[in-house]
Design an enzyme around this catalytic site. Sequence first.
Site, PDB file in Angstrom:
ATOM      1  N   ASN A 212      97.833 -34.639  27.687  1.00  0.00           N
ATOM      2  CA  ASN A 212      98.819 -33.563  27.882  1.00  0.00           C
ATOM      3  C   ASN A 212     100.137 -33.967  27.233  1.00  0.00           C
ATOM      4  O   ASN A 212     100.253 -35.055  26.676  1.00  0.00           O
ATOM      5  CB  ASN A 212      98.983 -33.268  29.377  1.00  0.00           C
ATOM      6  CG  ASN A 212      99.389 -34.512  30.141  1.00  0.00           C
ATOM      7  OD1 ASN A 212     100.468 -35.046  29.927  1.00  0.00           O
ATOM      8  ND2 ASN A 212      98.505 -35.004  31.002  1.00  0.00           N
ATOM      9  N   ASP A 281      93.526 -34.079  35.517  1.00  0.00           N
ATOM     10  CA  ASP A 281      92.756 -33.748  36.717  1.00  0.00           C
ATOM     11  C   ASP A 281      91.277 -34.087  36.544  1.00  0.00           C
ATOM     12  O   ASP A 281      90.580 -34.369  37.504  1.00  0.00           O
ATOM     13  CB  ASP A 281      92.910 -32.254  37.033  1.00  0.00           C
ATOM     14  CG  ASP A 281      94.323 -31.940  37.515  1.00  0.00           C
ATOM     15  OD1 ASP A 281      94.925 -32.832  38.143  1.00  0.00           O
ATOM     16  OD2 ASP A 281      94.813 -30.826  37.248  1.00  0.00           O
ATOM     17  N   LYS A 291      80.643 -41.286  17.894  1.00  0.00           N
ATOM     18  CA  LYS A 291      81.444 -40.084  17.607  1.00  0.00           C
ATOM     19  C   LYS A 291      80.574 -38.832  17.742  1.00  0.00           C
ATOM     20  O   LYS A 291      79.459 -38.790  17.188  1.00  0.00           O
ATOM     21  CB  LYS A 291      82.001 -40.205  16.191  1.00  0.00           C
ATOM     22  CG  LYS A 291      83.004 -39.148  15.851  1.00  0.00           C
ATOM     23  CD  LYS A 291      83.553 -39.356  14.456  1.00  0.00           C
ATOM     24  CE  LYS A 291      84.328 -38.123  14.051  1.00  0.00           C
ATOM     25  NZ  LYS A 291      84.624 -38.088  12.638  1.00  0.00           N
ATOM     26  N   PRO A 307      90.348 -39.252  40.441  1.00  0.00           N
ATOM     27  CA  PRO A 307      90.939 -39.501  41.762  1.00  0.00           C
ATOM     28  C   PRO A 307      92.370 -38.954  41.803  1.00  0.00           C
ATOM     29  O   PRO A 307      93.086 -39.045  40.805  1.00  0.00           O
ATOM     30  CB  PRO A 307      90.950 -41.029  41.883  1.00  0.00           C
ATOM     31  CG  PRO A 307      90.768 -41.547  40.497  1.00  0.00           C
ATOM     32  CD  PRO A 307      90.057 -40.489  39.704  1.00  0.00           C
ATOM     33  N   ILE A 309      95.646 -39.773  42.756  1.00  0.00           N
ATOM     34  CA  ILE A 309      96.311 -41.039  43.111  1.00  0.00           C
ATOM     35  C   ILE A 309      97.342 -40.810  44.220  1.00  0.00           C
ATOM     36  O   ILE A 309      97.391 -41.527  45.222  1.00  0.00           O
ATOM     37  CB  ILE A 309      97.000 -41.647  41.862  1.00  0.00           C
ATOM     38  CG1 ILE A 309      95.978 -41.806  40.724  1.00  0.00           C
ATOM     39  CG2 ILE A 309      97.654 -42.973  42.194  1.00  0.00           C
ATOM     40  CD1 ILE A 309      96.586 -42.097  39.352  1.00  0.00           C
ATOM     41  N   PHE A 325     105.506 -35.006  42.281  1.00  0.00           N
ATOM     42  CA  PHE A 325     106.125 -34.017  41.397  1.00  0.00           C
ATOM     43  C   PHE A 325     105.203 -32.801  41.318  1.00  0.00           C
ATOM     44  O   PHE A 325     103.985 -32.940  41.417  1.00  0.00           O
ATOM     45  CB  PHE A 325     106.340 -34.600  39.993  1.00  0.00           C
ATOM     46  CG  PHE A 325     107.685 -35.243  39.836  1.00  0.00           C
ATOM     47  CD1 PHE A 325     107.977 -36.417  40.501  1.00  0.00           C
ATOM     48  CD2 PHE A 325     108.663 -34.666  39.029  1.00  0.00           C
ATOM     49  CE1 PHE A 325     109.226 -37.018  40.377  1.00  0.00           C
ATOM     50  CE2 PHE A 325     109.907 -35.259  38.893  1.00  0.00           C
ATOM     51  CZ  PHE A 325     110.192 -36.438  39.567  1.00  0.00           C
ATOM     52  N   LYS A 339     101.593 -28.313  48.174  1.00  0.00           N
ATOM     53  CA  LYS A 339     101.242 -29.698  47.796  1.00  0.00           C
ATOM     54  C   LYS A 339     101.855 -30.702  48.780  1.00  0.00           C
ATOM     55  O   LYS A 339     101.216 -31.670  49.168  1.00  0.00           O
ATOM     56  CB  LYS A 339     101.768 -30.005  46.385  1.00  0.00           C
ATOM     57  CG  LYS A 339     100.710 -29.804  45.349  1.00  0.00           C
ATOM     58  CD  LYS A 339     101.240 -29.997  43.953  1.00  0.00           C
ATOM     59  CE  LYS A 339     100.551 -28.979  43.072  1.00  0.00           C
ATOM     60  NZ  LYS A 339     100.972 -29.002  41.713  1.00  0.00           N
TER      61      LYS A 339
HETATM   62  O1  C5P Z   1      98.016 -31.520  42.262  1.00  0.00           O
HETATM   63  P1  C5P Z   1      98.886 -31.787  41.101  1.00  0.00           P
HETATM   64  O2  C5P Z   1      98.183 -32.513  39.981  1.00  0.00           O
HETATM   65  O3  C5P Z   1      99.641 -30.613  40.581  1.00  0.00           O
HETATM   66  O4  C5P Z   1     100.012 -32.755  41.697  1.00  0.00           O
HETATM   67  C1  C5P Z   1     100.995 -33.300  40.913  1.00  0.00           C
HETATM   68  C2  C5P Z   1     101.452 -34.607  41.532  1.00  0.00           C
HETATM   69  O5  C5P Z   1     100.314 -35.404  41.863  1.00  0.00           O
HETATM   70  C3  C5P Z   1     102.257 -35.465  40.573  1.00  0.00           C
HETATM   71  O6  C5P Z   1     103.180 -36.206  41.345  1.00  0.00           O
HETATM   72  C4  C5P Z   1     101.216 -36.375  39.942  1.00  0.00           C
HETATM   73  O7  C5P Z   1     101.769 -37.593  39.494  1.00  0.00           O
HETATM   74  C5  C5P Z   1     100.252 -36.599  41.086  1.00  0.00           C
HETATM   75  N1  C5P Z   1      98.837 -36.758  40.713  1.00  0.00           N
HETATM   76  C6  C5P Z   1      98.208 -37.979  40.885  1.00  0.00           C
HETATM   77  N2  C5P Z   1      96.883 -38.102  40.576  1.00  0.00           N
HETATM   78  C7  C5P Z   1      96.181 -37.063  40.069  1.00  0.00           C
HETATM   79  C8  C5P Z   1      96.814 -35.824  39.873  1.00  0.00           C
HETATM   80  C9  C5P Z   1      98.149 -35.717  40.195  1.00  0.00           C
HETATM   81  O8  C5P Z   1      98.854 -38.927  41.337  1.00  0.00           O
HETATM   82  N3  C5P Z   1      94.915 -37.219  39.757  1.00  0.00           N
END
Ligand code: C5P
Length: 404
Positions: A212, A281, A291, A307, A309, A325, A339
Amino acid sequence: MQLQNKKILLGISGGIAAYKTPDLVRKLTAQGATVRVVVTASAKEFVSPLSLQAVSGHIVHDSLLDPAAEAAMGHIELAKWADILLLAPATANLLAKLTVGLADDLLTTLCLATRAPLVIAPAMNQQMWQAAATQQNMSVLTARGIDFIGPASGAQACGDTGYGRMSEPEDIVEHLCKCTAAKTLPDLSATRVLITAGPTQEALDPVRYISNHSSGKMGYALAHAAQQAGAEVVLISGPTTLNVSPGITKIDVVSAEQMHNAVMGQIQQCDIFIATAAVADYRASSVADNKIKKKDEELTLTFVKNPDILKTVANLPSPPFTVGFAAESQNVEHYARSKLHNKKLNMIAANNISTAGLGFNSDHNALHVIWPDGEQHLPAQPKVQLAGELLSVVATQFKKKTSK
Ligand code: C5P
């Protein structure tokens, strides 16, 4: 008179925007500042020292080795005198010299000799601004915590259009007024802060990945603000072009799974966890060994969830103070609040990524910070400055919670 009693040393380098600096000096003095001016040799080709002397009311300094000027106010004395060192316009050449720490004229010497914060308004041709060397210099200087204003976008003196115009004098003055009004950093000594930053890259085959547009700027700015506030900082970063200053422990990762493992390895030793990373995600359910070849008109790949995190950390038996965030393009507050609740966070910082010029890959951002029994809006400003404000909000709520 928001700059009353502020001593501003204005360093002017040789760009066409230098013709705006007499107006800048007048606007700074109108806010109560005392302004002394230093010009480089090439700046004098664009603006007359006599005009600058007339508007500032002080002689203009231009030489490191001038006995008369040194006798009046030596360069070290001048460096100590300043509350703020403002470089406007700052050319690509000046940025490059600052990056490596050259001191081959009065202005660059002052930049090294001062303890005052640097505020820099770059100005150059749009292609020079985009050049890899300039961008790399910018990321080194940003990582040092230097505050930048602009450059703005628009028509340039050379006929090009794009980013590179010096911010207008009134915008520079407004920026300085806001900075000087900004709250001082909280005291986070003896506090351990763990921050995730940047994007993750999820491999598809040995040469391709999905990712991204996250630049990592917000997370890096927070890491620097936390370090300046006295915290012990560990930054776990996905791939970015940014640097950290010595003293911050940086762990480089590529994928979400690696970031997850690195966070879990550090989490027991942290008091505050701030997840700014834009974690993918999903990842490919299997990474091709070779490849992937171009064959059919359509290609179907399957993905599995990574996961979460942040959620994992917030749901540990004894979690740190956990800040997430939420980058959203619609219903920002609604999604942020859900959230906060669903992931069991202590705080969430929401931003609207559909606002032009703010958020992803930008130097500026605005945040709506929400916690279970309060909220605060932090207005649009440079990420370096915003990081300090967000950290103050985090520190206040963290201290409230730990003192209970
Ligand atoms: O659920 P969403 O991805 O929108 O949530 C965003 C927040 O969750 C951010 O703080 C991002 O760093 C954290 N996050 C994470 N692990 C993931 C997805 C998002 O720590 N797999």
